[in-house]
Design a protein around this motif. Structure first.
Motif, mmCIF file in Angstrom:
data_model
loop_
_atom_site.group_PDB
_atom_site.id
_atom_site.type_symbol
_atom_site.label_atom_id
_atom_site.label_comp_id
_atom_site.label_asym_id
_atom_site.label_seq_id
_atom_site.Cartn_x
_atom_site.Cartn_y
_atom_site.Cartn_z
ATOM 1 N N LEU A 149 0.881 -1.215 0.051
ATOM 2 C CA LEU A 149 0.092 0.163 -0.085
ATOM 3 C C LEU A 149 0.926 1.170 0.073
ATOM 4 N N GLU A 150 0.998 1.833 -1.204
ATOM 5 C CA GLU A 150 1.743 3.289 -1.070
ATOM 6 C C GLU A 150 1.104 4.191 -0.618
ATOM 7 N N LEU A 151 1.593 5.039 0.359
ATOM 8 C CA LEU A 151 1.004 6.077 0.915
ATOM 9 C C LEU A 151 1.306 7.568 0.280
ATOM 10 N N SER A 152 0.366 8.313 0.135
ATOM 11 C CA SER A 152 0.371 9.652 -0.574
ATOM 12 C C SER A 152 1.307 9.602 -1.833
ATOM 13 N N PRO A 153 1.073 8.918 -2.846
ATOM 14 C CA PRO A 153 2.152 8.862 -4.017
ATOM 15 C C PRO A 153 1.966 10.035 -4.739
ATOM 16 N N LEU A 154 0.962 10.921 -4.558
ATOM 17 C CA LEU A 154 0.674 12.116 -5.299
ATOM 18 C C LEU A 154 1.308 13.373 -4.573
ATOM 19 N N ALA A 155 1.849 13.122 -3.538
ATOM 20 C CA ALA A 155 2.246 14.343 -2.562
ATOM 21 C C ALA A 155 3.271 15.182 -3.312
ATOM 22 N N GLY A 156 3.151 16.436 -3.414
ATOM 23 C CA GLY A 156 4.036 17.287 -4.176
ATOM 24 C C GLY A 156 3.471 17.786 -5.559
ATOM 25 N N LEU A 157 2.851 17.111 -6.003
ATOM 26 C CA LEU A 157 2.095 16.935 -7.297
ATOM 27 C C LEU A 157 1.744 18.674 -7.726
ATOM 28 N N GLY A 175 10.331 13.235 -3.285
ATOM 29 C CA GLY A 175 11.400 12.468 -3.483
ATOM 30 C C GLY A 175 11.609 11.163 -2.687
ATOM 31 N N CYS A 176 10.615 10.961 -2.121
ATOM 32 C CA CYS A 176 10.842 9.363 -1.594
ATOM 33 C C CYS A 176 9.243 8.601 -1.450
ATOM 34 N N LEU A 177 9.419 7.333 -1.383
ATOM 35 C CA LEU A 177 8.241 6.645 -1.216
ATOM 36 C C LEU A 177 7.857 6.238 0.113
ATOM 37 N N THR A 178 6.708 6.156 0.775
ATOM 38 C CA THR A 178 6.520 5.531 1.811
ATOM 39 C C THR A 178 5.248 4.646 1.457
ATOM 40 N N GLY A 179 5.176 3.669 2.373
ATOM 41 C CA GLY A 179 4.196 2.585 1.982
ATOM 42 C C GLY A 179 4.156 1.604 3.158
ATOM 43 N N ILE A 180 3.392 0.489 3.186
ATOM 44 C CA ILE A 180 3.242 -0.436 4.040
ATOM 45 C C ILE A 180 3.094 -1.927 3.301
ATOM 46 N N GLY A 181 3.965 -2.777 3.706
ATOM 47 C CA GLY A 181 3.828 -4.087 3.343
ATOM 48 C C GLY A 181 4.529 -5.098 4.140
ATOM 49 N N THR A 205 9.962 3.735 4.252
ATOM 50 C CA THR A 205 10.372 5.131 3.616
ATOM 51 C C THR A 205 11.601 4.967 2.782
ATOM 52 N N ALA A 206 11.735 5.148 1.676
ATOM 53 C CA ALA A 206 12.675 4.902 0.815
ATOM 54 C C ALA A 206 12.731 6.243 -0.248
#
Length: 473
Positions: A41-49, A60-66, A76-77
């Motif tokens: 589950l990727e969190l807030s993928p459109l942040a900064g759009l 500049g980073c991906l956050t998610g749950i897996g 946090t990547a």
């Protein structure tokens, strides 16, 4: 289309430079090696759009749950293809939200660090305040005190603030010839002392594994590093309570039909049971107070085998509906049942010129429900399936009431007022202006600022989800 754009990070040229010249894996490839399966589950993928940092999302980073080794994790990547992984204000906000989720849900945290540190021209927006960059390190310490494990991989350049993330984690892996860790890189050494030093000599994997001790594990390749992380996690003795394996039915009606039910016209109220029948197991729903306060639907159902309480907008939140909602939320809290809120604020009729007894009674009842929602000590997940306006956002567990997760459908609207109900422009002193151009400008601005994409770009939520994916999310 927007999610497809975001999945390409800084664009094809940036990915080629990252993977071919710098010999590094793209951030999404790293996650595939790390997670048990590719679904996360990727969190807030459109942040900064469309925010003023360029043409691509600038978090500049991906956050998610897996899951990693069967354990639910927050990751946090850094994505170094977006401005070298440099940290922008929206990126800080995204990292802090991931840590908040980890603390609230006691989820193990994994950091993949590949960062150029803070973007200095915006330092006043990402460094000095309580909820700025330093809070990331504060949270790492607090999470350790809470016995929430944190593991980090130095899989690129970790400069300045980026260097503290792995050094404050419980265990850190560094990758040979790729990972470097220093407060200031070779250019600053040259400027300060006139000495040239290579990145490897200043802060490479061998130095931090053999001399400084900043790293706990040396990996000769990226693949070895992520295998090492999986091994570390398997020895943390951090196995949460096993999930109950329960047989569950799918809804009787296809979730794909939610695409045709997502409200696009907010002048009328959608019967919310049409939505619920496509979300809960077997389309079974045990309604609570079915004939009282019918503009709010409350009751119990199961989602993927998990018992949940449902609080769903079904019209204007009246006095009776608010009292019913307050009663039901307290019931769920006493029984330790998680609550799902479905927001679709009905358009309010024009308010009377004088405050009526009914209006003041409704206000008091809504305040009671707000208190019940705020104090309910159970997990809360909020989905905005339509309009979300004014005080009903608070009563129905909007962002300021700290739901564990808040998701929007793409058609959602989030605003203080519905722009279509504005007939005058409020002025100081209580007078109303009827200047048409001013009113038109205000309506256009409200329309733009109320879209789901405006909200998600600013991380006022945990992401936009497609209606048919609601059960999975």
């Amino acid at each position: 289309e927007l999610l497809e754009l975001v999945s390409k990070g800084g664009g094809e040229n940036a990915i080629l430079r990252h993977t071919q010249r710098n010999k590094k894996l793209f951030v999404r490839e790293r996650l595939k090696l790390l997670l048990d399966d590719e679904s996360f589950l990727e969190l807030s993928p459109l942040a900064g759009l469309n925010m003023p940092y360029g043409d691509v999302p600038a978090a500049g980073c991906l956050t998610g749950i897996g899951k990693i080794c069967g354990v639910w994790c927050v990751f946090t990547a850094n994505d170094a293809t977006v401005k070298g992984g440099t940290i922008y204000p929206i990126g800080v906000k995204k990292q802090l939200r991931a840590q908040e989720i980890a603390m609230q849900n006691r989820l193990l945290s994994v950091y993949l660090v590949d960062s150029g540190g803070a973007f200095l021209p915006l330092q006043s927006e990402l460094f000095p305040d309580k909820s700025h960059g330093g809070r990331v390190f504060y949270n790492e310490a607090i999470m350790s005190a809470m016995k929430i494990p944190q593991v980090a991989v130095v899989c690129g350049s970790c400069v300045a603030g980026g260097a503290y993330v792995p050094t404050m984690a419980e265990e850190a892996v560094i990758i040979d010839k790729i990972g470097t860790l220093f407060l200031a890189g070779p250019p600053l050494v040259k400027a300060a002392t006139g000495e040239y030093v290579s990145p490897e000599d200043l802060g490479g994997a061998k130095l931090h594994s053999k001399v400084s001790g900043c790293s706990d594990h040396f990996a000769s390749s990226e693949r070895e590093a992520y295998e090492c992380v999986r091994n570390v996690i398997s020895t943390l003795n951090y196995e949460p309570l096993p999930e109950e394996v329960t047989e569950h039915d799918g809804p009787l009606y296809s979730s794909d039909e939610l695409l045709g039910l997502a409200p696009r016209d907010y002048r009328c109220t959608l019967p919310v049971k049409l939505i619920l029948s496509r979300l809960v197991d077997g389309s079974r729903f045990q309604e609570f107070k079915a004939d009282y306060g019918t503009t709010l639907v409350t009751g119990f159902g199961h989602v993927e085998g998990h018992l949940v309480g449902v609080v769903a907008s079904n019209g204007e939140l009246t006095h009776d509906a608010s009292l019913k909602g307050s009663h039901f939320v307290q019931l769920c809290s006493h029984r330790s049942i998680p609550i799902l809120f479905f927001q679709n604020t009905a358009p309010h009729a024009a308010e009377p010129t004088s405050i009526s007894q009914a209006h003041s009674n409704r206000l008091k009842a809504q305040a009671s429900m707000m208190a019940a929602v705020a104090c309910a000590s159970v997990p809360k997940i909020t989905i905005v399936i339509g309009g979300c306006y004014g005080s009903e956002s608070y009563v129905m567990c909007g962002r300021s009431f700290s739901p564990n997760f808040l998701f929007l459908w793409p058609n959602a609207r989030v605003a203080l007022v519905d722009s279509r109900h504005l007939t005058t422009v409020p002025q100081a002193g209580g007078s109303d202006s009827t200047d048409e151009s001013e009113l038109k400008h205000l309506k256009q601005r409200l329309e733009e600022e109320s879209s789901a994409f405006y909200s998600s770009a600013r991380l006022w939520d945990d992401g936009i989800i497609l209606p048919q994916n609601t059960r999975k999310a």
